[in-house]
Design an enzyme around this catalytic site. Structure first.
Site, mmCIF file in Angstrom:
data_model
loop_
_atom_site.group_PDB
_atom_site.id
_atom_site.type_symbol
_atom_site.label_atom_id
_atom_site.label_comp_id
_atom_site.label_asym_id
_atom_site.label_seq_id
_atom_site.Cartn_x
_atom_site.Cartn_y
_atom_site.Cartn_z
ATOM 1 N N HIS A 21 68.960 34.858 12.589
ATOM 2 C CA HIS A 21 67.757 34.655 13.403
ATOM 3 C C HIS A 21 67.528 33.201 13.766
ATOM 4 O O HIS A 21 68.160 32.288 13.213
ATOM 5 C CB HIS A 21 66.517 35.240 12.714
ATOM 6 N N GLU A 75 62.364 34.931 15.006
ATOM 7 C CA GLU A 75 61.274 34.788 14.043
ATOM 8 C C GLU A 75 60.197 33.877 14.629
ATOM 9 O O GLU A 75 60.476 32.741 15.021
ATOM 10 C CB GLU A 75 61.782 34.194 12.730
ATOM 11 N N HIS A 99 66.558 26.168 23.988
ATOM 12 C CA HIS A 99 66.052 27.469 24.434
ATOM 13 C C HIS A 99 66.736 28.602 23.665
ATOM 14 O O HIS A 99 67.720 28.391 22.962
ATOM 15 C CB HIS A 99 66.321 27.660 25.935
ATOM 16 N N GLU A 138 66.095 31.377 28.635
ATOM 17 C CA GLU A 138 67.102 31.492 29.689
ATOM 18 C C GLU A 138 67.385 32.958 29.971
ATOM 19 O O GLU A 138 67.442 33.791 29.048
ATOM 20 C CB GLU A 138 68.387 30.784 29.273
#
Length: 312
Positions: A11, A67, A94, A140
């Site tokens: 994550h 998260e 990003h 993105e």
């Protein structure tokens, strides 16, 4: 023993001002699902985990998880905001979501009132867009290479979306590539150079049994962005998101055996420890820092991170 072939890029964590607004954004706009919530009243923060296509696996045993961390009360604090990493001080860039029909997806986002950092028609790159979430983190949007003009649906559907990659800026690619490949066991799966703009992108991932036929149709990819010449600058170049002003927190790798993985990491000079498992209250996590001081969380597979107060 620990086997890096079993590691997963589990994550990416970012801090948010108002978790309910952020959850609504990622669910309603992109079709992600809230798969887990963990509340820590003694430390006054809550963690929210989102992903595409929830399954019956433990949340630690998959890739492509986002998260969101909210500290208590920030939603009512007019003075609180997060640093998105793209305004000074820069560092984190990003997350990226791949879609089945980028034109249709962007039309849907515009209809929902989503703000854009870059629309498809802006700039030189007409094949990518950047949306802004409620905290102005960049998202993105890229069309998956699993679809071409003949096979892509006329109307984009979140059922086919993937949380593809997380981008961070790096000072020296030789040092960072050595760290992520030799220390963390990732594989360099693609390099893309932009000579006119003087930057290079490096994409790394854990690859053992995953589908690498379509680079843009998978999850768990780390993108390192190198702006040419930064390796020659004195001192740190980028902000890690944990020093003030805060925003991005860390990426997380889940491993087969946390204690064995940490013992292995002790053998590398490149490893800087932020937290060993035995330190602090949370004994089932560790944090190391990469060459640019970004934090990397280490957790074990099979849900041994901690017990959830709420499991959704």
């Amino acid at each position: 023993m620990t086997d890096t072939n079993k590691y997963l890029f589990n994550h990416t964590m970012v801090r948010v001002k108002d978790a309910q607004k952020s959850i609504k954004f990622y669910e309603d706009v992109f079709g992600m699902k809230l798969i887990r919530t963990d509340d820590f009243p003694e430390a006054k923060f809550t963690l929210y985990y989102l992903a595409f296509r929830p399954d019956n696996k433990p949340w630690t045993d998959r890739e492509g998880v986002l998260e969101l961390t909210q500290n208590y009360g920030t939603q009512d604090d007019d003075s609180y905001s997060v640093s998105n990493g793209n305004k000074d001080p820069k560092g984190y860039g990003h997350i990226a979501i791949t879609v089945d029909n980028i034109e249709s997806c962007c039309e849907q986002l515009e209809a929902k009132g989503v703000r854009f950092q870059k629309k498809l028609t802006d700039g030189r790159q007409k094949n990518i867009a950047f949306a802004l979430d409620p905290d102005e983190y960049w998202v993105e949007i890229v069309q998956s290479d699993a679809y071409d003009d003949a096979s892509k649906p006329s109307v984009s559907s979140p059922d086919s979306y993937h949380f593809h990659h997380t981008m961070i800026r790096i000072k020296d690619p030789k040092v960072s590539l050595k760290f992520y490949q030799e220390v963390l066991g990732m594989t360099l799966i693609r390099t893309k150079e932009f000579e006119a703009a003087k930057f290079t992108l490096y994409f790394l991932a854990y690859t053992d049994s995953r589908d690498n036929t379509h680079l843009w149709n998978r999850e768990g990819v780390l993108e390192l962005t190198w702006n040419w010449g930064t390796e020659n600058e004195e001192g740190p170049v980028y902000h890690n998101g944990n020093d003030k002003p805060q925003g991005f927190g860390h990426i997380c790798v889940s491993v087969d055996d946390l204690q064995a993985a940490c013992k292995r990491l002790d053998g590398f000079d490149l490893v800087q420890w932020q937290k060993r498992p035995e330190e602090g209250r949370m004994k089932h996590i560790a944090f190391i820092r990469d060459p640019d001081n970004y934090w990397i969380e280490l957790i074990a597979h099979e849900g041994t991170f901690f017990k959830a107060k709420h499991s959704l």
